[in-house]
Motif scaffolding. Structure first.
Motif, PDB file in Angstrom:
ATOM      1  N   HIS A  86       3.859  16.767 -39.440  1.00 20.24           N
ATOM      2  CA  HIS A  86       2.546  16.974 -40.439  1.00 20.24           C
ATOM      3  C   HIS A  86       2.633  18.557 -39.709  1.00 20.24           C
ATOM      4  O   HIS A  86       3.488  19.444 -39.345  1.00 20.24           O
ATOM      5  N   ASP A  87       1.367  18.804 -39.628  1.00 22.31           N
ATOM      6  CA  ASP A  87       1.027  20.545 -40.127  1.00 22.31           C
ATOM      7  C   ASP A  87       1.672  20.854 -38.392  1.00 22.31           C
ATOM      8  O   ASP A  87       1.332  19.663 -37.344  1.00 22.31           O
ATOM      9  N   PRO A  88       1.384  22.448 -38.034  1.00 26.05           N
ATOM     10  CA  PRO A  88       1.705  23.034 -36.835  1.00 26.05           C
ATOM     11  C   PRO A  88       1.055  21.972 -36.036  1.00 26.05           C
ATOM     12  O   PRO A  88      -0.471  22.330 -36.599  1.00 26.05           O
ATOM     13  N   PHE A 114     -10.373  14.815 -32.117  1.00 27.27           N
ATOM     14  CA  PHE A 114     -11.198  15.628 -33.643  1.00 27.27           C
ATOM     15  C   PHE A 114     -10.151  16.730 -34.030  1.00 27.27           C
ATOM     16  O   PHE A 114     -10.015  17.437 -34.476  1.00 27.27           O
ATOM     17  N   ALA A 115      -9.544  17.338 -32.728  1.00 29.56           N
ATOM     18  CA  ALA A 115      -9.093  18.825 -32.567  1.00 29.56           C
ATOM     19  C   ALA A 115      -7.716  18.112 -33.553  1.00 29.56           C
ATOM     20  O   ALA A 115      -6.518  19.244 -34.548  1.00 29.56           O
ATOM     21  N   ALA A 116      -7.206  17.241 -33.175  1.00 29.44           N
ATOM     22  CA  ALA A 116      -6.026  16.512 -33.253  1.00 29.44           C
ATOM     23  C   ALA A 116      -6.003  16.515 -35.011  1.00 29.44           C
ATOM     24  O   ALA A 116      -4.841  16.655 -35.931  1.00 29.44           O
ATOM     25  N   GLN A 117      -6.977  15.953 -35.278  1.00 28.27           N
ATOM     26  CA  GLN A 117      -7.345  15.151 -36.693  1.00 28.27           C
ATOM     27  C   GLN A 117      -7.743  16.385 -37.021  1.00 28.27           C
ATOM     28  O   GLN A 117      -7.312  16.967 -38.504  1.00 28.27           O
ATOM     29  N   LEU A 118      -8.000  17.398 -36.972  1.00 26.65           N
ATOM     30  CA  LEU A 118      -8.071  18.614 -37.729  1.00 26.65           C
ATOM     31  C   LEU A 118      -6.560  19.646 -38.179  1.00 26.65           C
ATOM     32  O   LEU A 118      -6.496  19.999 -38.899  1.00 26.65           O
ATOM     33  N   TRP A 171      -3.184  15.094 -38.209  1.00 22.12           N
ATOM     34  CA  TRP A 171      -1.848  14.905 -37.048  1.00 22.12           C
ATOM     35  C   TRP A 171      -2.253  13.157 -36.497  1.00 22.12           C
ATOM     36  O   TRP A 171      -3.672  12.964 -36.245  1.00 22.12           O
ATOM     37  N   PRO A 172      -1.865  11.998 -37.401  1.00 23.80           N
ATOM     38  CA  PRO A 172      -2.708  10.936 -36.231  1.00 23.80           C
ATOM     39  C   PRO A 172      -2.946  11.210 -34.966  1.00 23.80           C
ATOM     40  O   PRO A 172      -1.835  11.526 -33.969  1.00 23.80           O
ATOM     41  N   PRO A 173      -3.778  10.792 -34.770  1.00 23.90           N
ATOM     42  CA  PRO A 173      -4.220  11.687 -32.906  1.00 23.90           C
ATOM     43  C   PRO A 173      -3.244  10.621 -31.839  1.00 23.90           C
ATOM     44  O   PRO A 173      -2.541  10.986 -31.164  1.00 23.90           O
ATOM     45  N   ALA A 174      -2.584   9.040 -31.760  1.00 32.22           N
ATOM     46  CA  ALA A 174      -1.722   8.726 -31.630  1.00 32.22           C
ATOM     47  C   ALA A 174      -1.065   9.641 -31.179  1.00 32.22           C
ATOM     48  O   ALA A 174      -0.069   9.904 -30.258  1.00 32.22           O
ATOM     49  N   ASP A 175      -0.069  10.378 -32.039  1.00 31.10           N
ATOM     50  CA  ASP A 175       1.272  10.976 -32.344  1.00 31.10           C
ATOM     51  C   ASP A 175       0.930  11.960 -31.604  1.00 31.10           C
ATOM     52  O   ASP A 175       1.555  12.120 -31.067  1.00 31.10           O
ATOM     53  N   TYR A 176      -0.332  12.973 -32.200  1.00 25.60           N
ATOM     54  CA  TYR A 176      -0.473  13.864 -31.554  1.00 25.60           C
ATOM     55  C   TYR A 176      -0.397  14.246 -30.139  1.00 25.60           C
ATOM     56  O   TYR A 176       0.307  15.105 -29.073  1.00 25.60           O
ATOM     57  N   LEU A 177      -1.484  13.043 -29.533  1.00 26.93           N
ATOM     58  CA  LEU A 177      -1.683  13.053 -27.922  1.00 26.93           C
ATOM     59  C   LEU A 177      -0.514  12.184 -27.137  1.00 26.93           C
ATOM     60  O   LEU A 177       0.197  11.724 -26.397  1.00 26.93           O
ATOM     61  N   GLY A 178       0.710  11.777 -28.197  1.00 31.57           N
ATOM     62  CA  GLY A 178       1.870  10.927 -27.599  1.00 31.57           C
ATOM     63  C   GLY A 178       1.733  10.216 -26.988  1.00 31.57           C
ATOM     64  O   GLY A 178       2.528   9.357 -26.471  1.00 31.57           O
TER      65      GLY A 178
END
Length: 243
Positions: free
Chosen positions: A10-12, A75-79, A82-89
């Motif tokens: 995804h985006d960095p 919200f920050a992850a979605q900006l 990224w799917p929040p679940a992926d961003y947050l592990g």
């Protein structure tokens, strides 16, 4: 036990400075919202013992602040698209990782209790005793237990080992990120003395290592829940049989 690094398809992720800024914002806004709601709920009634160790205040604040903090980091992850679940592990760990983590937590708790006993210190700190007592007096003990054993671990792990780790653990900097996050997490627990905060720091290092090795914040949430559960069981034993 190590898994490949988290996917960067995804985006960095947010950079370190932005990640820290988002994290501080989430923590601060959560505290402010919880404080406002508590003031409205309590009204002019001043509860005896309404201090940092007040069990009602702890439970109420945790229930209000945690959803706010989670909402901000999601919200920050979605900006970053990224799917929040992926961003947050928030991915499931493997069974063998869960078994190894369980063994680590049992050993860690035994070591911590042994250190306190050898130093002639109380295994259950005064803060926990006061929180338990005030919650019992107000009829809030079930809510305090839910807040400490479940809600707080979910919130802290998602914010620290989920969001903050994602932004700080750049390739080659994972060890530095684990240490910095463990230190920040320990400093958040100002209700404990220096020895208690040192133990929290060491626990943070263990949780951070498992976050890196497994890629799963769900695993560290489970580990954190077990740590807090053991702490509350010890508090219950002290209050019921040694008070």
């Amino acid at each position: 036990m190590s898994l490949p690094p988290d996917s960067q398809s995804h985006d960095p992720p947010w950079g370190p400075a932005a990640t820290v800024a988002w994290t501080l914002t989430a923590l601060l806004v959560g505290v402010l919202v919880a404080t406002g709601f508590y003031a409205i709920w309590a009204g002019d009634e001043v509860r005896p013992g309404s201090t940092m160790s007040d069990g009602v205040l702890i439970a109420f604040g945790t229930f209000i602040s945690t959803p706010v903090q989670l909402g901000i980091v999601i919200f920050a992850a979605q900006l970053r698209r990224w799917p929040p679940a992926d961003y947050l592990g928030l991915v499931s760990p493997r069974r063998v990782e869960m078994m190894i983590a369980l063994g680590f937590i049992i050993a860690l708790n035994l070591v911590f209790d042994g250190i306190l006993y050898a130093a002639g210190r109380e295994v259950v700190p005064t803060f926990q005793v006061e929180a338990w007592r005030t919650a019992v007096d107000a009829g809030w003990l079930p809510w305090l237990l839910l807040a400490i054993i479940v809600v707080a671990p979910v919130g802290e792990e998602v914010v620290f080992r989920g969001f903050l780790y994602r932004g700080l653990a750049k390739p080659g900097w994972e060890v530095h990120a684990i240490g910095a996050i463990a230190l920040a997490w320990a400093l958040l627990h100002i209700q404990y003395d220096w020895l208690g905060m040192a133990q929290i720091f060491l626990a943070g290092l263990v949780l951070g290592w498992f976050r890196w090795a497994s890629g799963s914040t769900l695993l560290t949430i489970a580990m954190h829940i077990l740590i807090n559960l053991q702490s509350m069981i010890e508090t219950w034993i002290k209050m019921e049989y040694f008070s």
